[in-house]
Motif scaffolding. Structure first.
Motif, PDB file in Angstrom:
ATOM      1  N   ALA A 161       0.893  -1.166  -0.051  1.00 10.36           N
ATOM      2  CA  ALA A 161      -0.073  -0.151   0.075  1.00 10.36           C
ATOM      3  C   ALA A 161       0.816   1.456   0.031  1.00 10.36           C
ATOM      4  O   ALA A 161       0.628   2.131  -0.726  1.00 10.36           O
ATOM      5  CB  ALA A 161      -1.011   0.025   1.164  1.00 10.36           C
ATOM      6  N   VAL A 162       1.853   1.148   0.813  1.00 12.43           N
ATOM      7  CA  VAL A 162       3.014   2.373   0.863  1.00 12.43           C
ATOM      8  C   VAL A 162       3.811   2.663  -0.380  1.00 12.43           C
ATOM      9  O   VAL A 162       3.680   3.683  -0.937  1.00 12.43           O
ATOM     10  CB  VAL A 162       3.621   2.371   2.024  1.00 12.43           C
ATOM     11  CG1 VAL A 162       4.616   3.509   2.387  1.00 12.43           C
ATOM     12  CG2 VAL A 162       2.745   2.360   3.337  1.00 12.43           C
ATOM     13  N   GLY A 163       4.433   1.365  -0.658  1.00 13.53           N
ATOM     14  CA  GLY A 163       5.513   1.703  -1.664  1.00 13.53           C
ATOM     15  C   GLY A 163       4.889   1.380  -3.137  1.00 13.53           C
ATOM     16  O   GLY A 163       5.546   2.049  -3.963  1.00 13.53           O
ATOM     17  N   ALA A 164       3.736   0.739  -3.327  1.00 14.04           N
ATOM     18  CA  ALA A 164       3.285   0.892  -4.754  1.00 14.04           C
ATOM     19  C   ALA A 164       2.443   1.809  -5.060  1.00 14.04           C
ATOM     20  O   ALA A 164       2.228   2.708  -6.121  1.00 14.04           O
ATOM     21  CB  ALA A 164       2.704  -0.622  -4.801  1.00 14.04           C
ATOM     22  N   TRP A 165       1.072   2.049  -4.217  1.00 10.14           N
ATOM     23  CA  TRP A 165       0.110   2.834  -4.605  1.00 10.14           C
ATOM     24  C   TRP A 165       0.131   4.140  -4.038  1.00 10.14           C
ATOM     25  O   TRP A 165      -0.426   5.255  -4.646  1.00 10.14           O
ATOM     26  CB  TRP A 165      -1.216   2.169  -4.112  1.00 10.14           C
ATOM     27  CG  TRP A 165      -1.312   0.991  -4.942  1.00 10.14           C
ATOM     28  CD1 TRP A 165      -1.247  -0.275  -4.441  1.00 10.14           C
ATOM     29  CD2 TRP A 165      -1.887   0.777  -6.282  1.00 10.14           C
ATOM     30  NE1 TRP A 165      -1.491  -1.156  -5.495  1.00 10.14           N
ATOM     31  CE2 TRP A 165      -1.703  -0.452  -6.713  1.00 10.14           C
ATOM     32  CE3 TRP A 165      -2.027   1.607  -7.185  1.00 10.14           C
ATOM     33  CZ2 TRP A 165      -2.129  -0.965  -7.918  1.00 10.14           C
ATOM     34  CZ3 TRP A 165      -2.233   1.232  -8.412  1.00 10.14           C
ATOM     35  CH2 TRP A 165      -2.416   0.032  -8.809  1.00 10.14           C
ATOM     36  N   ALA A 166       0.981   4.533  -3.190  1.00  2.89           N
ATOM     37  CA  ALA A 166       1.071   5.953  -2.725  1.00  2.89           C
ATOM     38  C   ALA A 166       1.680   6.690  -3.602  1.00  2.89           C
ATOM     39  O   ALA A 166       1.450   7.981  -3.510  1.00  2.89           O
ATOM     40  CB  ALA A 166       1.955   5.886  -1.226  1.00  2.89           C
TER      41      ALA A 166
END
Length: 574
Positions: free
Chosen positions: A250-255
């Motif tokens: 969630a943090v590394g890909a979609w943020a």
């Protein structure tokens, strides 16, 4: 700490063993990552300079270029897979050799064959390590080349995009790195639990008859059930830690995607048009996010498994013995084979298969070993040739412990002979330069007709096309050509007819050296100078005629029946 250093050394050695292979892998990886470099640019130019500007052919041309790059990248991906395979297979071979050597050393020191846990290590952990290394190389390499390509593409497309998307992406990488130690601990606990389950269920399977006879079904079920339950609990704990990957993704890909969308007004104020934003989204969603997802899901499992598997191999197999005790050549002025008080059992609580055996076979002797099936004849052959160590007593060949004897000085042919693909001559000369001409050995053991049918000694042979008897003839000729002074035939002629068996055994009896035959037919005992009769704890030796007269079991095996009222045991006692 030492375990981790050992694991790192194994991996570094695998990656750097062939610099040319590493360079080839990097070159094909550049080609494979070419679409990641061009994707955003092609999409932005196709929209901005082509379709949005009313020039559809320009937009189609950019997309056609991107398609051609994808075709080239597909070929590069194929070459990458081949390069990775060439890198990990030698790694697997080294691990297999290490595990097998360590397992044999441990089992021999304990005086018993390898157990189920050792088998699990040699099969599960080595394959796990090989597959894990391949996965690690693929995902790390793919991520690095893709990430560099995406950053370069974003920089070329619009430098203002980098401070928008890189910080959340870096935060995701950091979170992933922090989660790896916990994953490693839980993965290690799960593999240990899996080993214990393999050992527990293996013991139950091996002892089913004894468990049933003793009425211990409930106890065996409980013991195996505890191991299974412990493994299930370890799996649940591993699953909970693995759930952190969702947060990492969630943090590394979609943020970064959300950050880019939120920054659209700011980018518009600085002259960044919609086509560039769409191109940046293409870089993120079609290149960077898949690469990061593969890294987290692949490395989060494969790297942890690789480290744990290598650590377990290092713990259980031990270091490779680079200074192992060298083999010793046998002397020629002492009894060639000597067993004194030899006892061997398959397990610490099992009944001995060989119990307090004393045996002397003089140099140049010819001994046949007979007895009921399963009585321990093959075990005796393994003890004499040093492939098993006695639990008690001594086994000497030429005054040397059998397990220390130079392998060139003894040869054991089992019931199922091994023949490999290649020329007949390569199979026959496997033990080294032949001691006599190949044609002479083939004729001596009766394999000359087979060699003629195959096309001569230099003909290529397919082991699958040979019958069991033909493979035995090849193995017999191979042993005849070897320099070994001790030959042990463990039912090595069982697939031959009696005439062919007699011809082969007589050839070995004439050959210089000592011959021990685990007899398949009683005719082998008639040809021998001495016979050893194994019947559980009752072990006797003598000539064929003496044993017929004194041993009822041997007389029965030889087809002799004493006259009514005659007791060979009592007559022998008198």
């Amino acid at each position: 700490m030492a375990r981790r250093r050992g694991a790192r050394r194994e991996v570094v050695r695998a990656l750097t063993a062939d610099p040319r292979l590493l360079a080839r892998l990097a070159g094909w990886s550049v080609l494979e990552a070419a679409p990641a470099l061009l994707l955003g640019q092609a999409v932005a130019r196709a929209i901005g300079d082509g379709f949005a500007a009313g020039r559809p052919w320009t937009g189609a041309a950019w997309l056609a270029v991107l398609g051609a790059v994808w075709v080239a990248a597909a070929y590069g991906a194929r070459q990458v897979v081949l390069a990775v395979a060439a890198m990990v297979e030698p790694f697997r071979e080294r691990l297999t050799a290490r595990v097998v050597a360590g397992t044999i050393r441990s089992a021999a020191a304990a005086g018993r064959p390898p157990g189920s846990a050792a088998v699990a290590r040699s099969t599960l952990q080595v394959e796990l390590a090989r597959d894990a290394l391949a996965a690690v190389v693929m995902v790390v390499r793919g991520f690095l080349f893709t990430a560099v390509s995406v950053v370069a593409g974003l920089l070329a497309l619009e430098p203002r995009l980098l401070p928008v998307v890189l910080p959340p992406f870096a935060a995701g990488l950091a979170l992933f790195a922090l989660s790896l130690p916990a994953l490693a601990r839980r993965q290690r606990a799960y593999l240990l639990a899996d080993e214990r389950t393999a050992a527990a269920t293996g013991d139950v399977a091996a002892g089913l008859r004894d468990i049933t006879a003793c009425g211990a079904e409930d106890r065996a079920e409980a013991a195996a059930g505890r191991a299974v339950a412990a493994q299930a609990a370890a799996g649940r704990r591993l699953a909970r830690v693995t759930a952190l990957r969702t947060a990492v993704l969630a943090v590394g890909a979609w943020a970064p995607v959300l950050a880019l969308l939120a920054a659209v007004p700011w980018l518009r104020d600085h002259g960044v048009g919609p086509a560039v934003v769409v191109g940046a989204l293409a870089y993120l969603t079609q290149s960077l996010i898949p690469a990061f997802t593969g890294l987290v899901e692949g490395l989060g499992v494969s790297a942890v498994r690789l480290g744990v598997a290598l650590g377990r191999i290092a713990e259980t197999a031990g270091p490779v013995q680079r200074h192992a005790l060298p083999p010793i050549s046998a002397g020629g002025d002492v009894p060639h084979v000597l067993l004194h008080g030899v006892t061997y059992a398959y397990g610490p609580h099992a009944a001995p298969v060989v119990d307090g055996l004393d045996l002397t076979v003089p140099a140049g002797g010819h001994l046949a070993v007979v007895g009921p099936s399963g009585i321990g004849k093959s075990t005796l052959a393994a003890l004499i040739t040093g492939t098993r160590r006695p639990g008690a007593g001594l086994v000497l060949v030429g005054g040397v412990p059998a397990d220390r004897l130079d392998p060139a000085e003894r040869v054991l042919i089992p019931q199922e002979a091994y023949v490999f693909a290649g020329t007949l001559r390569a199979n026959l000369c496997y033990h080294g330069p032949p001691s006599v001409p190949v044609e002479e050995a083939l004729a001596a053991v009766g394999a000359d007709a087979l060699a003629d049918r195959l096309g001569g000694p230099d003909a290529e042979i397919d082991p699958r096309a040979l019958s069991a008897g033909e493979r035995q003839l090849v193995a017999l000729a191979r042993a005849y050509l070897s320099p070994a002074r001790l030959v042990v035939l463990d039912e090595a002629t069982c697939h031959l007819d009696p005439a062919a068996e007699a011809r082969a055994e007589e050839a070995f009896a004439r050959r210089p050296g000592t011959l021990i035959v685990i007899a398949h037919r009683i005719s082998s005992a008639r040809r021998a100078r001495a016979v050893l009769l194994m019947d559980g704890t009752d072990v006797r030796s003598g000539t064929h005629d003496a044993l017929v007269a004194t041993a009822p079991l041997y007389a029965d095996l030889a087809g002799h029946r004493p006259p009514p009222g005659r007791d060979p045991e009592r007559e022998h006692a008198r």
